[in-house]
Design an enzyme around this catalytic site. Sequence first.
Site, PDB file in Angstrom:
ATOM      1  N   GLY A 109       0.808  -1.204   0.000  1.00  0.00           N
ATOM      2  CA  GLY A 109       0.000   0.000   0.000  1.00  0.00           C
ATOM      3  C   GLY A 109       0.848   1.263   0.000  1.00  0.00           C
ATOM      4  CG  HIS A 110       4.873   3.297   1.989  1.00  0.00           C
ATOM      5  ND1 HIS A 110       4.432   4.531   2.405  1.00  0.00           N
ATOM      6  CD2 HIS A 110       6.223   3.406   1.832  1.00  0.00           C
ATOM      7  CE1 HIS A 110       5.469   5.355   2.500  1.00  0.00           C
ATOM      8  NE2 HIS A 110       6.555   4.700   2.156  1.00  0.00           N
TER       9      HIS A 110
ATOM     10  N   GLY B 183       7.439   0.543   4.305  1.00  0.00           N
ATOM     11  CA  GLY B 183       7.021   1.262   5.493  1.00  0.00           C
ATOM     12  C   GLY B 183       7.876   0.991   6.716  1.00  0.00           C
TER      13      GLY B 183
ATOM     14  CG  HIS C 209       8.790  27.605  13.936  1.00  0.00           C
ATOM     15  ND1 HIS C 209       9.846  27.696  14.813  1.00  0.00           N
ATOM     16  CD2 HIS C 209       7.671  27.826  14.675  1.00  0.00           C
ATOM     17  CE1 HIS C 209       9.407  27.972  16.016  1.00  0.00           C
ATOM     18  NE2 HIS C 209       8.078  28.056  15.977  1.00  0.00           N
TER      19      HIS C 209
ATOM     20  CG  HIS D  29       5.916   6.472   9.013  1.00  0.00           C
ATOM     21  ND1 HIS D  29       5.451   5.283   8.494  1.00  0.00           N
ATOM     22  CD2 HIS D  29       4.975   7.397   8.693  1.00  0.00           C
ATOM     23  CE1 HIS D  29       4.287   5.490   7.888  1.00  0.00           C
ATOM     24  NE2 HIS D  29       3.984   6.780   8.007  1.00  0.00           N
TER      25      HIS D  29
ATOM     26  CB  ILE E  43      -2.595   7.779  12.954  1.00  0.00           C
ATOM     27  CG1 ILE E  43      -3.574   8.619  12.140  1.00  0.00           C
ATOM     28  CG2 ILE E  43      -3.306   6.831  13.914  1.00  0.00           C
ATOM     29  CD1 ILE E  43      -4.403   7.781  11.185  1.00  0.00           C
TER      30      ILE E  43
END
Length: 207
Positions: free
Chosen positions: A11-12, A67, A134, A143, A164
């Site tokens: 999928g990545h 991944g 920044h 990741h 996530i």
Amino acid sequence: MKNLAILGAGGHGKVAADIAEQLGWNIHFFDAAFPSINKCGLWDIVGDEASLIKHAANYNAVFVAIGNNDIRSKKQKEFKALGFAITSLISPAATLSAHVEIGEGVLIVANACINIGTKIADGVIINTGANIDHDNHIGEFSHISPGVNLAGDVNIGEQCWVGIGSSIIHQISIGDNVIVGAGTVIINDVPENVTVVGCPARIAHKR
């Protein structure tokens, strides 16, 4: 049209290929499962890693779309040692300051926002909708997952996985090889080789 070899047909890899296509690359996939599988989404898988190395002259660059941070690091470094050009793939739908430093083999996905003074090292993934404020530093082969929010002056070590929807306040340092659980809120520095979870974050276990 330039030819891009993508190693890793999961999928990545599809996300990477979709961005590469938007950037004008002609894409060929290579995967250890070839010839058992011969398609990755819309694109053909044309060989395994040995085949890619054998036909290196046919490709302008390679992108490692794996991944797993450790495997991605090893493979990208192997290809670089063999003399391959390593490209980064930045979605046209991402928003980046002109004053961001980006290493080799970086993937930046749609709707990511990266502000001035940030440095992104080799092999980093900045996933969908991540906000990087920044003067951050993201270490090699880390990741940053979808929907992560990093305030200013955050330092992320090498081979970290920030889960996530996590949030990290300003001027925080995260050691190498750290996993940040989904939805975690970090308000204190995190040492290396641990998994942290919760709001506020606590060390769940050492790695």
